[in-house]
Design a protein around this motif. Structure first.
Motif, PDB file in Angstrom:
ATOM      1  N   GLN A  47      -3.261   0.307  -7.749  1.00  0.00           N
ATOM      2  CA  GLN A  47      -4.875   0.150  -7.214  1.00  0.00           C
ATOM      3  C   GLN A  47      -5.666  -0.386  -7.395  1.00  0.00           C
ATOM      4  O   GLN A  47      -6.228  -1.249  -6.967  1.00  0.00           O
ATOM      5  CB  GLN A  47      -4.588   1.257  -5.938  1.00  0.00           C
ATOM      6  CG  GLN A  47      -5.554   1.738  -5.170  1.00  0.00           C
ATOM      7  CD  GLN A  47      -5.130   1.303  -3.915  1.00  0.00           C
ATOM      8  OE1 GLN A  47      -4.326   1.136  -3.479  1.00  0.00           O
ATOM      9  NE2 GLN A  47      -6.026   0.181  -3.762  1.00  0.00           N
TER      10      GLN A  47
ATOM     11  N   SER B 290      -6.399  -3.815  -5.359  1.00  0.00           N
ATOM     12  CA  SER B 290      -7.836  -3.963  -5.152  1.00  0.00           C
ATOM     13  C   SER B 290      -9.080  -5.310  -5.480  1.00  0.00           C
ATOM     14  O   SER B 290      -9.827  -5.780  -4.575  1.00  0.00           O
ATOM     15  CB  SER B 290      -8.591  -3.220  -5.194  1.00  0.00           C
ATOM     16  OG  SER B 290      -8.794  -2.363  -6.274  1.00  0.00           O
TER      17      SER B 290
ATOM     18  N   ILE C 130       2.438   1.763  -4.005  1.00  0.00           N
ATOM     19  CA  ILE C 130       1.276   2.067  -4.185  1.00  0.00           C
ATOM     20  C   ILE C 130       0.876   3.400  -4.104  1.00  0.00           C
ATOM     21  O   ILE C 130       0.549   5.078  -5.388  1.00  0.00           O
ATOM     22  CB  ILE C 130      -0.056   1.639  -4.687  1.00  0.00           C
ATOM     23  CG1 ILE C 130       0.180   0.549  -5.198  1.00  0.00           C
ATOM     24  CG2 ILE C 130      -1.194   2.601  -4.663  1.00  0.00           C
ATOM     25  CD1 ILE C 130      -1.548  -0.705  -4.564  1.00  0.00           C
ATOM     26  N   ARG C 131       1.229   4.523  -2.519  1.00  0.00           N
ATOM     27  CA  ARG C 131       0.983   5.885  -2.134  1.00  0.00           C
ATOM     28  C   ARG C 131       2.031   6.584  -2.988  1.00  0.00           C
ATOM     29  O   ARG C 131       1.677   8.183  -3.138  1.00  0.00           O
ATOM     30  CB  ARG C 131       0.694   5.856  -1.220  1.00  0.00           C
ATOM     31  CG  ARG C 131       0.618   7.000  -0.032  1.00  0.00           C
ATOM     32  CD  ARG C 131      -0.270   6.700   1.284  1.00  0.00           C
ATOM     33  NE  ARG C 131       0.545   6.333   1.561  1.00  0.00           N
ATOM     34  CZ  ARG C 131       0.796   5.090   2.229  1.00  0.00           C
ATOM     35  NH1 ARG C 131      -0.197   4.529   2.375  1.00  0.00           N
ATOM     36  NH2 ARG C 131       1.757   4.692   3.146  1.00  0.00           N
TER      37      ARG C 131
ATOM     38  N   THR D 262       1.611   7.493  -6.705  1.00  0.00           N
ATOM     39  CA  THR D 262       0.771   7.611  -7.076  1.00  0.00           C
ATOM     40  C   THR D 262       0.516   9.661  -6.876  1.00  0.00           C
ATOM     41  O   THR D 262       0.768  10.380  -7.541  1.00  0.00           O
ATOM     42  CB  THR D 262      -1.008   7.850  -5.788  1.00  0.00           C
ATOM     43  OG1 THR D 262      -1.634   6.279  -6.442  1.00  0.00           O
ATOM     44  CG2 THR D 262      -1.803   8.270  -6.544  1.00  0.00           C
TER      45      THR D 262
ATOM     46  N   ALA E 258       0.835  -1.433   0.073  1.00  0.00           N
ATOM     47  CA  ALA E 258       0.005  -0.269  -0.023  1.00  0.00           C
ATOM     48  C   ALA E 258       1.026   1.077  -0.200  1.00  0.00           C
ATOM     49  O   ALA E 258       0.106   2.203  -0.806  1.00  0.00           O
ATOM     50  CB  ALA E 258      -1.195   0.005   1.038  1.00  0.00           C
TER      51      ALA E 258
END
Length: 610
Positions: free
Chosen positions: A269, A273, A246-247, A250, A243
Motif C-alpha cells: 500500500q 500510494s 492489497i486489501r 493485508t 486496491a
C-alpha cells in the motif's frame, strides 16, 4: 591495476562478451576502432548521457566477461568502462566486491567447495583437503573454499564453473573427492542434479499449500502448471483490482518471510500510494544465509509460481518492470526461471497486455555474484544499479526512494508465492492457518544431524520438536541453530518452542528466514562458532566501522579461545560481549547488528566454553 583509462586492450573474447550484452560500440569514445570512426568522431561525441544511463549494466557486463574467460583483466574492465562511461576506479571497486569474480589470472575452471556450517559438520574440511591434493597447481582448476552454496540438504557440496561460450556448471552434492574432481575436469561427464523434489521430503502430500506442485507438476511446462491451478490467482487479482488485492493481502496477515516480518499489505500500500513514477518491483532471491535453500527449491521446482506472484505484486503496486535478483551460485534455478519467463512472455502472461487486461509488466533477471550483504534490500538496489552492494541509511525507505531513486516494493521468493493461496483461498481462510499473529504456512530449511534433510512446510505454531521429528532427528542432539548464522542456538531440551515470530521471540531467539540446523555431540561447537565469525568477517561490506572492525575483533577473540587450552577465556568472552554490543547498537544494517547473536546464544544457552 591502473585505476585510470589506460592502453590495455581487451582480447577478442572479452570484447565479444561485452558486445554480446551491450551491442557493438557506436564510436571510438565507446571503444570502437579509432581509424574506422575517426571521421565521425572528430565532429561530435555521441552517447555519453545514454551510456551513463546504462550504469546498471555494469554487473551483467562483469558476469559476461567472467563467464566467457574466467576472470576480468585490466583490458576487459577498461573496455567495459568505456562502453558504460564508468570510471575504472569505481568499476574495479565493484568487481572486487564479489567473491565469484577475479581480477587476477586464474584457470577457466573454478571449483567452489562449500565450507560453511552444514557442510563443515558433514566433513567439508576433509573433502577440501582431498580435492586440493588431487588438483594441484598444474591441473587447470582453481579450487576455492566457498561460503554456503545453498545445497545444505545435500552437504557437503561443491559447484564447478567452467568459463566459455557457453559457460558450463556442474553440481556435486553430496560431494566426494572423486565426484568433485570428475565434475571439475570433465563437467559433461558429471551426473545430473537430482530433481528439486528430492529436497522436499513431503513431496506429493496433497495437504501442502506452497509446495504442492513440487515433484507433481513438470517445472518446465506452463500447461502443466496451469492444469495444477496456475494463474487462477492472477485472474482473481484482475477481478479484484489493485486496491482489492492489497486489501486481501493485508487482511490475510501475511508478513515478510525473510526475517524482518514486516506486513506485506502495508508495504504494498505504501508503494502503490506514492505519486512518484515509475514504481519498481524487486524479488530478492539472493538467499545467502548459511542453511537457507527454500527459495532455490521453489525456483527449481515451481518457477511459474514465482512469475505469477511477481505479476500480481506488480499489478497491485503499479509497477511495470520487475527485477529478479538471483544468487550467482544457483545455475539450475537461473535456467528454470529464464525458461519460465520466456514461456510466460510468449504466451501473453508477461508483456504489454497480460491476459488481455491492458496491464503491462515484464521481468528481468539480475544475477548476484557472491555477496551475502546483497540480501539486504538497499544493498541489493545498489548492486542492481551498478555500484558496490553497500546498504543505505534509512529513511528514506524503499517504498519512497528505492531502486533508481523510485518507489520500490521488495519481497523475497517465499513471501511472494504466499500471495497465490491468499488470493485463491481468500484472506479469511488463509488467516485461519497458523496462529493469530503468525498466519499462513511457513517453509523451514532443515539440515545437519537429521535423517531427512530438506524443505518442510508446516503451519505457524508447530513446535521445533514436531518439525525435527518430521526430519528424523538423530540421537545425541546437542543444539539447534535457528535463523542461520545471524540467528541463535537453542538447547536440545527446548524443542517445545512454537515456530512463530512471537513464540521464538519470547523464547529469546529468532525465527529468521526459517533455518533449522541440528547439531549432535560429534560437532565441535567452538570451531563451529569460529566458522560463523569468519563468515561475518568475510561478508562485511566494510562501510561502517562497528561492523568492519567488530567482525575482525570477534574472529580474533574466538580464534584465541579455540587455540588456547585451560584458563584465559574469560577475558576474551568479556571482550566479545563488548564488541557484540557495539556492533548491535551502531552498525548500519542487519549484518553487523546480528553478527554476535549466534555466539552470544552459544555462550549463554549452551555454555560453549565451559
Amino acid at each position: 591495476m591502473d585505476l585510470r583509462f589506460g592502453d590495455s586492450k581487451p582480447t577478442d573474447e572479452e570484447r565479444a562478451a561485452v558486445d554480446a550484452l551491450l551491442g557493438p560500440p557506436e564510436s571510438s569514445w565507446e571503444g570502437a576502432d579509432r581509424d574506422e570512426m575517426r571521421a565521425a568522431d572528430l565532429r561530435w561525441a555521441r552517447g555519453g548521457r545514454e551510456a551513463r544511463d546504462r550504469r546498471d549494466q555494469l554487473l551483467p557486463g562483469l558476469h559476461a566477461v567472467n563467464d566467457r574467460v574466467g576472470w576480468i583483466s585490466e583490458g576487459a574492465l577498461d573496455y567495459l568502462c568505456r562502453r558504460l562511461t564508468v570510471p575504472p576506479s569505481e568499476a574495479y571497486g565493484v568487481a572486487t566486491f564479489y567473491a565469484m569474480f577475479s581480477v587476477k589470472p586464474r584457470p577457466a575452471t573454478v571449483l567452489h567447495v562449500c565450507t560453511d556450517l552444514a557442510c563443515a559438520a558433514a566433513g567439508a574440511g576433509a573433502l577440501c583437503a582431498g580435492i586440493e591434493s588431487r588438483l594441484g597447481p598444474g591441473s587447470g582448476v582453481s579450487v576455492e573454499r566457498s561460503p554456503c552454496l545453498g545445497l545444505c540438504e545435500r552437504a557437503p557440496a561443491a559447484l564447478t564453473i567452467r568459463a566459455g561460450e557457453p559457460v558450463r556448471t556442474a553440481v556435486s552434492a553430496p560431494a566426494t573427492v572423486d565426484a568433485a574432481v570428475l565434475a571439475a575436469t570433465a563437467p559433461d561427464a558429471a551426473p545430473d542434479e537430482p530433481p528439486a523434489a528430492m529436497a522436499v521430503p513431503q513431496a506429493g502430500d496433497t495437504t501442502l499449500t506452497l509446495l504442492r506442485r513440487v515433484g507433481v507438476a513438470d517445472p518446465e511446462s506452463l500447461d502443466d502448471y496451469r492444469a495444477h491451478g496456475g494463474y487462477a490467482a492472477l485472474r482473481r487479482a484482475f477481478a479484484l483490482g489493485p486496491a482489492g488485492v492489497i486489501r486481501e493481502v493485508t487482511d490475510s496477515g501475511l508478513v515478510g518471510r525473510g526475517g524482518a516480518a514486516f506486513p506485506t499489505g502495508r508495504k504494498w500500500q505504501a508503494t502503490a500510494s506514492q505519486p512518484d513514477r515509475p514504481h519498481h518491483l524487486v524479488c530478492n532471491a539472493d538467499e545467502s544465509e548459511p542453511g537457507t535453500f527454500k527459495d532455490r527449491v521453489i525456483m527449481e521446482g515451481d518457477p511459474y509460481a514465482l512469475v505469477e506472484a511477481m505479476t500480481i505484486a506488480a499489478y497491485a503496486t503499479g509497477a511495470h518492470k520487475g527485477y529478479l535478483y538471483l544468487r550467482g551460485e544457483y545455475p539450475r534455478a537461473l535456467h528454470r526461471m529464464r525458461y519460465a519467463i520466456d514461456r510466460a512472455r510468449a504466451r501473453g502472461l508477461l508483456g504489454d497486455d497480460i491476459l488481455g487486461q491492458g496491464f503491462a509488466f515484464d521481468i528481468e533477471i539480475r544475477r548476484g555474484a557472491g555477496a551475502y550483504i546483497c540480501g539486504e534490500e538497499t544493498a541489493l538496489f545498489s548492486s542492481i544499479e551498478g555500484y558496490r552492494g553497500e546498504p543505505r541509511s534509512k529513511p528514506p525507505f524503499p517504498v519512497e526512494k528505492g531502486l533508481f531513486g523510485k518507489p520500490t516494493v521488495e519481497n523475497n521468493v517465499e513471501t511472494l508465492v504466499n500471495v497465490l493461496p491468499v488470493l485463491t483461498m481468500g484472506a479469511p481462510a488463509y488467516a485461519a492457518i497458523g496462529t493469530e499473529r503468525s498466519t499462513g504456512p511457513k517453509l523451514f530449511c532443515v539440515s545437519g544431524s537429521v535423517g531427512r534433510p530438506g524443505v518442510y512446510e508446516v503451519p505457524f505454531g508447530a513446535t521445533l520438536g514436531e518439525l525435527l521429528e518430521l526430519a528424523d532427528v538423530r540421537d545425541g542432539l546437542r543444539a539447534v541453530l535457528l535463523g542461520g548464522a545471524a540467528g541463535g542456538f537453542v538447547r536440545a531440551d527446548e524443542l517445545d518452542i512454537p515456530l512463530t515470530f512471537e513464540g521464538t521471540r519470547e523464547a529469546g531467539t529468532t525465527l529468521g528466514s526459517g533455518v533449522v540446523m541440528a547439531f549432535d555431540d560429534t560437532v565441535p561447537l567452538p570451531r563451529l562458532l569460529l566458522r560463523i565469525a569468519q563468515f561475518f568477517r568475510d561478508e562485511s561490506c566494510g562501510q561502517c566501522v562497528p561492523c568492519r572492525v567488530g567482525t575482525v575483533r570477534q574472529e580474533e577473540a574466538l580464534t584465541r579461545i579455540v587455540e588456547r587450552t585451560g584458563a584465559g577465556a574469560a577475558g576474551d568472552i568479556a571482550l566479545l560481549r563488548e564488541v557484540g554490543s557495539a556492533m548491535r547498537d551502531a552498525s548500519i544494517c542487519g549484518l553487523g547488528q546480528t553478527a554476535w547473536n549466534a555466539v552470544e546464544s552459544a555462550i549463554d544457552r549452551l555454555g560453549a566454553y565451559e
